[in-house]
Structure formats: C-alpha cells, structure tokens
Scaffold this active site. Structure first.
Site, PDB file in Angstrom:
ATOM      1  N   ASN A  89       0.799  -1.235   0.000  1.00 53.12           N
ATOM      2  CA  ASN A  89       0.000   0.000   0.000  1.00 53.12           C
ATOM      3  C   ASN A  89       0.829   1.280   0.000  1.00 53.12           C
ATOM      4  O   ASN A  89       0.350   2.335  -0.403  1.00 53.12           O
ATOM      5  CB  ASN A  89      -1.025  -0.005   1.142  1.00 53.12           C
ATOM      6  CG  ASN A  89      -0.396   0.005   2.501  1.00 53.12           C
ATOM      7  OD1 ASN A  89       0.786  -0.346   2.656  1.00 53.12           O
ATOM      8  ND2 ASN A  89      -1.152   0.383   3.509  1.00 53.12           N
TER       9      ASN A  89
ATOM     10  N   GLU B  37       5.685  -4.060  11.715  1.00 56.11           N
ATOM     11  CA  GLU B  37       4.467  -3.266  11.783  1.00 56.11           C
ATOM     12  C   GLU B  37       3.395  -4.004  11.012  1.00 56.11           C
ATOM     13  O   GLU B  37       3.461  -4.129   9.796  1.00 56.11           O
ATOM     14  CB  GLU B  37       4.713  -1.884  11.205  1.00 56.11           C
ATOM     15  CG  GLU B  37       3.642  -0.923  11.600  1.00 56.11           C
ATOM     16  CD  GLU B  37       2.980  -0.333  10.396  1.00 56.11           C
ATOM     17  OE1 GLU B  37       1.751  -0.508  10.302  1.00 56.11           O
ATOM     18  OE2 GLU B  37       3.665   0.245   9.566  1.00 56.11           O
TER      19      GLU B  37
ATOM     20  N   CYS C 166      -3.133   0.758   6.978  1.00 51.31           N
ATOM     21  CA  CYS C 166      -3.137   0.109   8.289  1.00 51.31           C
ATOM     22  C   CYS C 166      -3.796   1.024   9.302  1.00 51.31           C
ATOM     23  O   CYS C 166      -4.368   0.563  10.285  1.00 51.31           O
ATOM     24  CB  CYS C 166      -1.729  -0.265   8.716  1.00 51.31           C
ATOM     25  SG  CYS C 166      -0.658   1.143   8.912  1.00 51.31           S
TER      26      CYS C 166
HETATM   27  N1  LIG Z   1       0.277  -2.285   9.055  1.00 49.84           N
HETATM   28  C1  LIG Z   1       0.429  -1.907   7.813  1.00 49.84           C
HETATM   29  O1  LIG Z   1       0.997  -0.864   7.530  1.00 49.84           O
HETATM   30  C2  LIG Z   1      -0.056  -2.757   6.724  1.00 49.84           C
HETATM   31  C3  LIG Z   1      -0.698  -3.926   6.976  1.00 49.84           C
HETATM   32  N2  LIG Z   1      -1.086  -4.697   5.930  1.00 49.84           N
HETATM   33  C4  LIG Z   1      -1.734  -5.943   6.200  1.00 49.84           C
HETATM   34  O2  LIG Z   1      -1.234  -6.925   5.336  1.00 49.84           O
HETATM   35  C5  LIG Z   1      -2.283  -7.529   4.575  1.00 49.84           C
HETATM   36  C6  LIG Z   1      -1.871  -7.830   3.172  1.00 49.84           C
HETATM   37  O3  LIG Z   1      -1.034  -6.818   2.655  1.00 49.84           O
HETATM   38  P1  LIG Z   1       0.289  -7.262   1.954  1.00 49.84           P
HETATM   39  O4  LIG Z   1       1.166  -6.156   1.505  1.00 49.84           O
HETATM   40  O5  LIG Z   1      -0.095  -8.205   0.879  1.00 49.84           O
HETATM   41  O6  LIG Z   1       1.000  -7.929   3.188  1.00 49.84           O
HETATM   42  P2  LIG Z   1       1.885  -9.226   3.211  1.00 49.84           P
HETATM   43  O7  LIG Z   1       2.220  -9.468   4.631  1.00 49.84           O
HETATM   44  O8  LIG Z   1       1.274 -10.292   2.421  1.00 49.84           O
HETATM   45  O9  LIG Z   1       3.196  -8.763   2.407  1.00 49.84           O
HETATM   46  C7  LIG Z   1       4.052  -7.756   2.899  1.00 49.84           C
HETATM   47  C8  LIG Z   1       5.412  -7.951   2.292  1.00 49.84           C
HETATM   48  O10 LIG Z   1       5.940  -9.225   2.689  1.00 49.84           O
HETATM   49  C9  LIG Z   1       6.362  -9.939   1.542  1.00 49.84           C
HETATM   50  N3  LIG Z   1       6.288 -11.372   1.828  1.00 49.84           N
HETATM   51  C10 LIG Z   1       5.307 -12.257   1.530  1.00 49.84           C
HETATM   52  N4  LIG Z   1       5.629 -13.487   1.992  1.00 49.84           N
HETATM   53  C11 LIG Z   1       6.829 -13.377   2.588  1.00 49.84           C
HETATM   54  C12 LIG Z   1       7.686 -14.284   3.263  1.00 49.84           C
HETATM   55  N5  LIG Z   1       7.376 -15.563   3.432  1.00 49.84           N
HETATM   56  N6  LIG Z   1       8.833 -13.815   3.757  1.00 49.84           N
HETATM   57  C13 LIG Z   1       9.178 -12.520   3.619  1.00 49.84           C
HETATM   58  N7  LIG Z   1       8.414 -11.612   2.985  1.00 49.84           N
HETATM   59  C14 LIG Z   1       7.246 -12.038   2.486  1.00 49.84           C
HETATM   60  C15 LIG Z   1       5.449  -9.453   0.459  1.00 49.84           C
HETATM   61  O11 LIG Z   1       5.992  -9.741  -0.814  1.00 49.84           O
HETATM   62  P3  LIG Z   1       5.013 -10.164  -2.024  1.00 49.84           P
HETATM   63  O12 LIG Z   1       4.215  -8.965  -2.340  1.00 49.84           O
HETATM   64  O13 LIG Z   1       5.956 -10.548  -3.095  1.00 49.84           O
HETATM   65  O14 LIG Z   1       4.190 -11.310  -1.549  1.00 49.84           O
HETATM   66  C16 LIG Z   1       5.417  -7.966   0.771  1.00 49.84           C
HETATM   67  O15 LIG Z   1       6.585  -7.335   0.329  1.00 49.84           O
HETATM   68  C17 LIG Z   1      -3.400  -6.540   4.626  1.00 49.84           C
HETATM   69  O16 LIG Z   1      -4.633  -7.166   4.480  1.00 49.84           O
HETATM   70  C18 LIG Z   1      -3.189  -5.926   5.990  1.00 49.84           C
HETATM   71  O17 LIG Z   1      -3.780  -6.743   6.950  1.00 49.84           O
HETATM   72  C19 LIG Z   1      -0.817  -4.356   4.659  1.00 49.84           C
HETATM   73  C20 LIG Z   1      -0.226  -3.193   4.361  1.00 49.84           C
HETATM   74  C21 LIG Z   1       0.180  -2.280   5.376  1.00 49.84           C
HETATM   75  O1  LIG Z   2       0.907   1.152   5.990  1.00 48.57           O
HETATM   76  C1  LIG Z   2       0.058   1.998   6.224  1.00 48.57           C
HETATM   77  O2  LIG Z   2      -1.113   1.816   5.951  1.00 48.57           O
HETATM   78  C2  LIG Z   2       0.583   3.284   6.698  1.00 48.57           C
HETATM   79  O3  LIG Z   2       1.610   3.110   7.590  1.00 48.57           O
HETATM   80  C3  LIG Z   2      -0.436   4.284   7.089  1.00 48.57           C
HETATM   81  O4  LIG Z   2       0.064   5.528   6.806  1.00 48.57           O
HETATM   82  P1  LIG Z   2      -0.917   6.772   6.668  1.00 48.57           P
HETATM   83  O5  LIG Z   2      -1.620   6.909   7.973  1.00 48.57           O
HETATM   84  O6  LIG Z   2      -0.017   7.923   6.393  1.00 48.57           O
HETATM   85  O7  LIG Z   2      -1.833   6.472   5.545  1.00 48.57           O
END
Ligand SMILES: NC(=O)C1=CN([C@@H]2O[C@H](COP(=O)(O)OP(=O)(O)OC[C@H]3O[C@@H](n4cnc5c(N)ncnc54)[C@H](OP(=O)(O)O)[C@@H]3O)[C@@H](O)[C@H]2O)C=CC1
Ligand SMILES: O=C(O)[C@H](O)COP(=O)(O)O
Length: 494
Positions: free
Chosen positions: A169, A264, A298
């Site tokens: 994201n 995170e 997030c």
């Molecule tokens: N707290 C936050 O800021 C965020 C939370 N999220 C949460 O994550 C969920 C899915 O988002 P997403 O980005 O797909 O999150 P993921 O946890 O699926 O992926 C995050 C990163 O980890 C990589 N990854 C996947 N599998 C592995 C592994 N086994 N070892 C190391 N790295 C790995 C992904 O690569 P690849 O894309 O190649 O699979 C990507 O770069 C959302 O539904 C939400 O719950 C998401 C975004 C932000």
């Molecule tokens: O990963 C996320 O979703 C971000 O850390 C949130 O950042 P924002 O509050 O600036 O959108």
C-alpha cells in the site's frame, strides 16, 4: 514515463531488472513475476524472479559495502540522502505513474506518496545528524560502592545489513522509511519490495543510484515473497529486519534468527464517538479515515464504536458524504479505486456476506465490478460478525452502536490489534482518560488515525518495536561503549 529517460537502465525489454552491486541486472533464473494492474486485471509489468544465488551475492556485497559506509562521515551520508531525496521528488511523475498502475493508488495520492517520501528522506538525514552526532558520558560513582575512576563513552553504531520488506500500500514511502534510517545510521540495506508496487520501488531505488551511493550499499531483489521471502529473512547475512505487512510478519518473527526486528502489522483502528462530539467533524473523519485509498491503510478507521444517542445522526451524515465519493479508476483520481488483487476483493466480499447473513444493516447496496468495490457502511454490526474484528483492507466500514464508553473501550481492547485508535468528544478530560484506557499504540483525539507527520512515533501493539523516523534510526543501531579506567579516582572541581 516509467522505464524511460533516466529510468531506461532499469528496464530490459519488457522486464524490469533487479539492482545489485550498483548495477541493474537480469536474473539468471530466466523467470519473471507478473504484476497485475488492479484496474484492468491485465499484466502491467514484469520483474525478475531472483535466485537464491543472487540473494547470496547481494548479501555478500552488502556486508562489504557496509564496512566502508560505516567509516563514511555522518555529514557525507546525510548529504547523499538529501541528494537522493531531491532526485526522488524531481522524478515524482513516472514513479507516481507506477503506483497508479500497480496498486491503483489515486493519481494525486500517488504523487503525494513520492513527495512525502522525499521529505521523509531529507528529514531522516537531518535527524540522523542530530541524534547520531551525540553520545553519552557516564561516570562510575553514581553506582553504589564505586568511585569516579571509570568514564564510559557510549555511542550508537550500525547493526550491519538491514533487510527491508514493505507492503503493497506504500511501496515507496514504507520502503524509504526503512532505507533512510538504515543508511544514515551506517548500515547497508537490502530491499525486497512487495510484488504489487515493485516497479515503483525499483524506480525509487534508481534515484538512490543516481545520487551516487557506493556500490552494494543498497540492493533491491525482486520475486514473490512466498518464494524468496524465507530465504531472505532467514539469511545469515541479515543483521536486522524491518517489515510492514500482514500476518506474514508473525511467521517471519518465528523464523528469523537472533536479529532485531521491527514489525508493523495489521490494525483494526477503533473510532470511539461520544455523544458530546462535534458530529460534522466525526462524519468527515469517518469518511476520510475509513475510505481513503479505499480503506487500504493500516491506519484506516476500521470500526466505529458510537454512542446510541448520536448514532442515527452520524450514520446519516456519513451516508451523505459516502454518496459523494467518486468511484472508478485511479487515473481519474477517484476516491474509491479497485482494491489491490482479486483475492483481496474476494476476502472483503466474504466479510460483507457474513455480515449480511448475520443481519447487519446495509446503508448502501453492496456493489462490486472486478476488483472495484463501492464504499459500504454497515450499521448495527454485532460482535458475532467477522467484520467486527477482522481487517477488510477495503472500502467497507462497520458501525457498532454502544451504550457506554466502557463498552467501546472493551471492544477496542478485546481486539488482537492495537495500532491506532481515535476518540471524538469535546471533553478533553474524558478524551485523555479514554486514550489512556485504549490499548493502542497511538490515540488521536478528534481526528482520524494517521501515521504522519512521519517524525511522530508510530507505536503499536500490532507488531514489534515502533516506527517513526527517530525510533527507526535508534532501532537500526546498537550501543557501543568504551570505558576509560583511570589509575585513581578523579573528581572535577569546576
Ligand atoms: N500495518 C500496515 O501498515 C499494513 C498492513 N497490511 C496488512 O497486510 C495484509 C496484506 O497486505 P500485503 O502487503 O499483501 O502484506 P503481506 O504481509 O502479504 O506482504 C508484505 C510484504 O511481505 C512480503 N512477503 C510475503 N511473503 C513473505 C515471506 N514468506 N517472507 C518474507 N516476505 C514475504 C510481500 O511480498 P510479495 O508482495 O511478493 O508477496 C510484501 O513485500 C493486509 O490485508 C493488511 O492486513 C498491509 C499493508 C500495510
Ligand atoms: O501502511 C500503512 O497503511 C501506513 O503506515 C499508514 O500511513 P498513513 O496513515 O499515512 O496512511
């Protein structure tokens, strides 16, 4: 345009290269990973599927480069970061274009992400110069039984090789929020970008390349996380992992060795609304907090816990605003754009159908075309519905009506997540007490949750450690002490 002009080196025919030892390379695997445009659902770009051997080489180069980098004066590290920040901002348009195509980020938000990333890198350089330019002097006679014959000089030193794994994201911003702190602190950095967002990340990395960072100091290996993720996170060459994403982070923390982790993960940010709140402010923040980037943040508001007395009014105000949200492609800068993947859309739909079966009130008709889901407010949600607890990461927002503040706090604290939350009331005393009671890393008073400004601490229970520029710099260092032992105690007289 992406892959052209100064970015031409990044592209090899139809496939984007990976970055190792200061060069753009094609993988020996001969395999590629497709990046599907969430709007068209067609392959938009291709990136290299890097091999384990290539990862090994990147780690070796990172180790060598780090030793020289740690001997580079702090002001020079900062100077290079400032340069990279300026180049990043200069090339915001092609990078933003990738964000629009890869993750369907609305056009204006995509540009903001790049600009914010440049600002973050510059701020990190400045903050690093300030906090890493200082150490501590401890004297021994403060501890019982000691005289002043030992002086301890302590300062922050790098950890070594930092592995950065950001989510889809914010593929640029959440990458630089790891790259900047790692580099200013004297570490080298290996980036594994998310597959959706990898091309934007590669363009961002090229800006660091153009700034002239030493070879091997920054690398970017691409490939599916499910295929190379474990190899990277369990690699013996890694000295620190900074990860943002979903439950994958939990698995990583179980597998990673004895290295510092910055994790995170997800959130279920609660928005508690009291009956004395400014209801127009509440409605505006629920819509902004719940639906920006289609809820794929997030820090998005993910559950509204509202006092029954004001619930009807607020729901009505929110619905009026939801009706005005523009739904469509990111190129048209719509408010609601397709969610990142079909599987994500299916997951969101599953939560909606569960709520339907269990009797939630649909304030809008549920509508989906491909990955595009129209914004939906679900009223009268009850705790037995999945949407009350699970994070949709999409434009669907549940409203739970409460009869006491305690009920709201209880729901918030019963969640496994604890990233952020918010409370709306005109009574500052109540706000502070509710903030104290909410087991969330950050509580916003009278505003929707948000990570920025990026120098604020981004604390949470939804993970390990905390982010924010200062916290990240500190996290990516360790304390080194040198103790001077005097032959006899010495006390300064003035
Ligand atoms: N707290 C936050 O800021 C965020 C939370 N999220 C949460 O994550 C969920 C899915 O988002 P997403 O980005 O797909 O999150 P993921 O946890 O699926 O992926 C995050 C990163 O980890 C990589 N990854 C996947 N599998 C592995 C592994 N086994 N070892 C190391 N790295 C790995 C992904 O690569 P690849 O894309 O190649 O699979 C990507 O770069 C959302 O539904 C939400 O719950 C998401 C975004 C932000
Ligand atoms: O990963 C996320 O979703 C971000 O850390 C949130 O950042 P924002 O509050 O600036 O959108």
């Amino acid at each position: 345009m992406a892959g052209t002009g100064v970015f031409a080196d990044v592209l090899d025919g139809e496939v984007y290269k990976y970055y190792a030892d200061g060069e753009w390379r094609a993988s020996a695997s001969g395999k590629t990973v497709a990046i599907v445009n969430p709007t068209t659902r067609q392959t938009q770009y291709r990136v290299q599927a890097c091999t384990q051997e290539e990862v090994n080489k990147v780690m070796d180069a990172a180790k060598v480069a780090q030793k020289a980098w740690a001997r580079t004066p702090l002001w020079k590290r900062a100077e290079l970061l400032h340069k990279a920040a300026a180049i990043l901002k200069e090339h915001k348009a092609p990078i933003a274009e990738c964000l629009v195509k890869e993750i369907a980020k609305p056009a204006k938000d995509a540009v903001s992400e790049v600009v914010r990333s440049g600002d973050l890198v510059s701020y990190t350089a400045e903050e690093g110069v300030r906090i890493l330019g200082e150490g501590k002097l401890l004297v021994s006679d403060s501890f019982p039984g000691n005289e002043r014959n030992k002086y301890c000089l302590s300062s922050k030193v790098p950890l070594g090789v930092v592995l950065a794994i950001p989510p889809f994201n914010y593929p640029v911003n959440l990458a630089v929020s790891k790259i900047g702190p790692a580099l200013i602190a004297g570490n080298s950095l290996v980036l594994k970008p998310p597959t959706q967002g990898a091309v934007a990340a590669l363009h961002m990395v090229h800006c660091f390349h153009l700034a002239g960072f030493p070879k091997g100091l920054i690398s970017c290996v691409t490939g599916k996380g499910s295929e190379i993720g474990d190899f990277l996170t369990m690699h013996p060459g890694v000295n620190c992992i900074s990860f943002t994403g979903g439950d994958t982070g939990i698995a990583i923390s179980k597998k990673a060795g004895m290295v510092p982790l910055q994790m995170e993960l997800g959130g279920k940010d609660a928005c508690i609304v009291l009956d004395d709140a400014d209801l127009d402010l509440v409605a505006a923040n629920i819509v902004k907090g719940g639906f920006s980037y289609s809820g794929q943040r997030c820090t998005a508001v993910k559950v509204v816990l509202i006092m029954e007395a004001v619930a009807d009014t607020v729901v009505e105000k929110v619905n009026a605003k939801v009706a005005k949200l523009k739904v469509g492609p990111p190129e048209d800068d719509c408010d609601i754009t397709p969610v990142v993947t079909e599987s994500s859309a299916n997951f969101i739909e599953g939560l909606v159908m569960d709520a339907k079966e269990k009797g939630a009130t649909f304030c809008q008709e549920y509508r989906r075309e491909g990955n595009l889901i129209w914004p939906l407010l679900l009223d009268h949600v009850r705790p037995d519905m999945r949407i009350a607890w699970e994070e949709p990461f999409g434009p669907v927002l549940p409203v739970i009506r409460i009869n006491s503040v305690e009920e709201g706090i209880h729901h918030c604290n019963a969640s496994n997540f604890g990233l952020q939350g918010c409370v709306f009331t005109r009574d500052i005393n109540k706000a502070i007490m509710i903030s104290d009671a909410m087991e969330s890393g950050t509580v916003q008073i009278n505003s929707a949750p948000a990570r920025g400004p990026d120098h604020f601490p981004f604390l949470k229970d939804s993970g390990i450690g905390s982010q924010g520029i200062t916290n990240s710099i500190n996290m990516m260092t360790k304390v080194k002490s040198t103790v001077i032992n005097l032959p006899s105690p010495s006390y300064t007289m003035g």
